[in-house]
Design an enzyme around this catalytic site. Structure first.
Site, PDB file in Angstrom:
ATOM      1  N   ASP A 449     -31.091 -10.341 -18.639  1.00  9.55           N
ATOM      2  CA  ASP A 449     -31.122  -8.952 -17.755  1.00  9.55           C
ATOM      3  C   ASP A 449     -29.388  -8.552 -17.528  1.00  9.55           C
ATOM      4  O   ASP A 449     -28.519  -9.632 -17.689  1.00  9.55           O
ATOM      5  CB  ASP A 449     -31.792  -9.287 -16.284  1.00  9.55           C
ATOM      6  CG  ASP A 449     -32.237  -7.816 -16.098  1.00  9.55           C
ATOM      7  OD1 ASP A 449     -31.614  -7.033 -16.544  1.00  9.55           O
ATOM      8  OD2 ASP A 449     -32.937  -7.803 -14.972  1.00  9.55           O
ATOM      9  N   ASP A 519     -37.877   0.080 -16.559  1.00  6.54           N
ATOM     10  CA  ASP A 519     -38.635  -0.465 -15.683  1.00  6.54           C
ATOM     11  C   ASP A 519     -39.759   0.401 -15.353  1.00  6.54           C
ATOM     12  O   ASP A 519     -40.794   0.104 -14.373  1.00  6.54           O
ATOM     13  CB  ASP A 519     -37.893  -0.600 -14.452  1.00  6.54           C
ATOM     14  CG  ASP A 519     -36.781  -2.087 -14.586  1.00  6.54           C
ATOM     15  OD1 ASP A 519     -37.378  -2.727 -15.457  1.00  6.54           O
ATOM     16  OD2 ASP A 519     -35.849  -2.226 -13.725  1.00  6.54           O
TER      17      ASP A 519
HETATM   18  C1  DGJ Z   1     -34.233  -5.284 -13.525  1.00  9.83           C
HETATM   19  C2  DGJ Z   1     -35.155  -5.615 -14.563  1.00  9.83           C
HETATM   20  O1  DGJ Z   1     -35.494  -4.435 -15.405  1.00  9.83           O
HETATM   21  C3  DGJ Z   1     -36.534  -5.722 -14.107  1.00  9.83           C
HETATM   22  O2  DGJ Z   1     -37.604  -5.941 -15.093  1.00  9.83           O
HETATM   23  C4  DGJ Z   1     -36.501  -7.386 -13.511  1.00  9.83           C
HETATM   24  O3  DGJ Z   1     -36.373  -8.308 -14.152  1.00  9.83           O
HETATM   25  C5  DGJ Z   1     -35.595  -6.972 -12.458  1.00  9.83           C
HETATM   26  N1  DGJ Z   1     -34.130  -6.568 -12.874  1.00  9.83           N
HETATM   27  C6  DGJ Z   1     -35.191  -8.660 -11.581  1.00  9.83           C
HETATM   28  O4  DGJ Z   1     -34.118  -8.557 -10.984  1.00  9.83           O
END
Ligand code: DGJ
Length: 698
Positions: A449, A519
């Site tokens: 990430d 997300d």
């Molecule tokens: C942002 C990501 O897009 C999410 O899927 C998740 O992994 C969070 N970060 C975790 O902090």
């Protein structure tokens, strides 16, 4: 022959269905003559020039160039800008040298006075109908040369009436497709975020009368994950000029004598059959050449991810309970997202301390991994390597390892700082810490990430004169780290995520096996996001999860629609399985089973976008391979009592027969019937959907 040269001055790059032609014109300038449907006879171009409009500026302003350079009476945006040691800032060449090596053509443009050359490289991907371009700037002299701008490629399109497509996204709303006419002036798509970003994508799509299946489409994708810039300019001399490459706003590179600089590559293509053909060519290119080899031809496992279920509140027993239920639904890979490492109670602490949190996992990850493996699943974790929280041991030990300016407060995004990825020591440390994590635990998958945008462009490890190289070096640092980890752990699957889809680009594709597009897992929003995403990126690289409603749009969508929406990509599950009914769990398991039966067709087949909710009542798409076609149809809201919906398939074999079932009725029809007459489907109410599998009869 994919590369032809006529009379030492006319160069043709031939793919299966397209030609790209340029020449060294009478003034000695590399002039782009043609890009389009294949024209076999190179000498037809011997007397062609792109100077079509009479203007009061002669020379390079009025022609489509292969490498326009600032100055020399050019007033358009140019693809190169530099400074020689004495302040002269225009690069002048006349004529070229060239070399051909297999399917690669190298054109060398030498300055007429200074010891400096620009090498233009062209690689022909015949079967994919794509041309790769990149450049090398070479200082062959003793004095330094400063590069202020060097794009990867320049594309000229004759005439007017072009429309340009890109995305206009943000967190939770990535890949919102937008379109503009470029009739005058410039349109700029760029990122200064430190990565390719949520907003626009490092790509261009330019078309005239483009539809899914008709119209001329010119496109290009940049193999770079950092700050980029695409400029599309309707030059006042009757052509469109497209430039794409590293963003020059935060870039400057000093080339000492004998040094060279290589740009990232751009892959460009032309389709006279609309956007669908563009998607197919890019998917073929990705699979044949760009995706990491190990998994390029394998389907991805159905994964479970804990993020939406437990957020940071990760507990070993609860994860074990989730894993058991995930296995019941048919999940093949169990992933703990954020929250498993030391100090990570929320997003204010812990990043940088990549050790298993002993409060949450008193015996480490081993007991959880053991259960996961016993249940027949693989195991994965989330990491965010490029970041550090001020509240972490790593930051306390190495406050100098972040990007900062000495006399300014360092700005935070999501309570975190950016590690200085230009610093070799930082990369070595991260390599060693993640190598240890991967060696000591049986980890099969990493979700990588990146959750904040860049701010300071200052580094303690570089002299300030080189800070303009930070944006570029940072991206190279990220690539180096992942390359090292992949080479030491070749079996591990890597997914790229950046607060959703902020690192979806063709640069990251060499290092990651899949992407997280957004997300936003709202099944309806996702249909739009996924549709536009699929223009440029392969379906396999589109992870899509079923999650609980997490409040983005506060709507309730039936399980069937939600599952079908997620099944359009590489399926994942993110619901809190500890809180759902047995009945729901069984239904999810049924869908997962159905998905597994056809996922090879979905992830590896050819996608056909049949109908879009942007244009009508339905979204319909099918995925075809040698064995079958998998059709998904979605109705968001029934309108005016309409119940019957016609869907015409595409890409089937006309003469082949396909067996399929609608509700309980079985039918066998020819490909021709299914494509011309189509299927009549009854969809009703809000959020109705169908998945129909059409098996090709042998
Ligand atoms: C942002 C990501 O897009 C999410 O899927 C998740 O992994 C969070 N970060 C975790 O902090």
């Amino acid at each position: 022959m994919s590369i032809e040269v006529y009379q030492e001055r006319l160069f043709t790059l031939q793919t299966a269905h397209t030609s790209y032609v340029f020449c060294i014109n009478e003034q000695g300038i590399a002039e782009n003559l043609y890009w389009g449907k294949k024209i076999q006879r190179t000498e037809d171009f011997a007397d062609v020039s792109t100077q079509h409009v009479f203007v009061n500026v002669n020379g390079p302003q009025s022609i489509q160039e292969e490498c326009s350079s600032y100055g020399s009476m050019r007033y358009k945006e140019t693809s190169l800008r530099l400074q020689f040691f004495d302040g002269v800032d225009d690069f002048r060449y006349r004529g070229c040298e060239y070399k051909i090596d297999g399917n690669v053509l190298e054109i060398v443009l030498k300055d007429i006075f200074y010891s400096f050359s620009v090498h233009l490289f062209y690689q022909v991907f015949e079967e994919e109908d794509i041309i790769k371009k990149w450049r090398v700037a070479e200082n062959t002299g003793k004095e330094p040369v400063i590069l202020d701008r060097i794009y990867s490629g320049e594309f000229g399109l004759f005439g007017s009436g072009y429309r340009a497509i890109n995305y206009n996204g943000r967190w939770g709303a990535e890949f919102l497709r937008e379109e503009d006419s470029i009739t005058y002036g410039k349109k700029v798509y760029e990122s200064l975020y430190g990565l390719s970003g949520h907003t626009v994508n490092p790509a261009f799509i330019v078309h005239r009368d483009g539809t899914e299946t008709t119209g001329e489409v010119y496109y290009g994708v940049l193999e770079y994950s950092g700050d980029f810039k695409t400029v599309i300019e309707a030059v006042n001399c009757g052509y469109l000029n497209i430039l794409i490459g590293i963003n020059d706003t935060d870039f400057q590179w000093k080339l000492a004598g004998g040094e060279s600089f290589t740009t990232p590559a751009v892959y460009g293509g032309y389709s006279d059959q609309g956007f669908q053909e563009m998607t197919h060519c890019l998917t073929r290119l990705s699979r044949n050449y760009l995706m990491p080899k190990k998994k390029a031809n394998q389907v991805l496992p159905v994964l479970y991810n804990s993020w939406y279920a437990t957020l940071f509140d990760v507990k070993c027993d609860e994860q074990i309970a989730l894993a058991r239920k995930a296995a019941d639904t048919g999940v093949e890979l169990f992933v703990i997202d954020d929250g498993w490492f030391t100090g990570r109670k929320n997003d204010k602490a812990g990043l940088g301390d990549w050790f298993v949190d002993r409060e949450k996992f008193p015996q480490g990850l081993e007991p959880l991994i053991r259960v996961v493996n016993e249940l027949g699943m693989k195991f994965g974790v989330w990491i965010e390597p490029e970041m550090v929280n001020p509240d972490s041991d790593l930051y306390r030990e190495h406050p100098e390892w972040i990007y900062c300016y000495k006399n300014r407060e360092v700005l935070m995004g999501r309570n975190q700082y950016m590690l200085d990825m230009t610093n070799g020591e930082v990369i070595d440390y991260l390599t060693q810490i993640f190598h240890k994590l991967l060696s000591e635990n049986k980890i099969d998958y990493i979700k990588w990430d990146m959750n904040r945008y860049a701010a300071e462009r200052g580094s303690a490890s570089l002299p300030k004169e080189e800070w303009q190289t930070i944006a570029w070096r940072n991206t190279q640092g990220v690539y180096t780290l992942i390359e090292r980890l992949r080479s030491r752990h070749p079996e591990v699957e890597f997914e790229a995520c950046a607060s959703g889809g902020a690192r979806v680009d063709y640069g990251a594709m060499r290092y990651f096996d899949e992407y997280w597009p957004s997300d936003n897992t709202d099944p309806l929003d996702r249909l739009m996001i996924q549709e536009s995403y699929s223009y440029l990126y392969p379906v396999k690289y589109m992870r899509a999860w079923l999650t609980d409603d997490f409040g983005m749009n506060r709507r309730k969508i039936p399980l069937a629609f939600s599952m079908h929406s997620a099944m359009c990509g590489s399926l994942g599950i993110g619901v809190n399985l500890n809180q759902i009914s047995e009945e729901d769990k069984e239904q999810i398991a049924d869908y997962v089973q159905q998905y597994k039966e056809v996922r090879a067709t979905i992830q590896m087949g050819e996608l056909y976008r049949l109908q879009s909710l942007q244009d009508g009542d339905l979204q319909a798409l099918c995925y075809n391979d040698e064995d079958r076609s998998v059709l998904f149809v979605f109705l968001d809201h029934q309108r005016y009592g309409a119940t019957c919906h016609e869907v015409k398939l595409r890409g089937l074999c006309e003469d082949a027969l396909y067996r399929y079932k609608i509700e309980e009725t079985e039918a066998v029809k020819s490909g021709a019937y299914l494509m011309q007459q189509g299927i009549l489907l009854k969809l009703q109410g809000d959020y109705d959907s169908r998945m129909i599998i059409l098996e090709k009869q042998k």
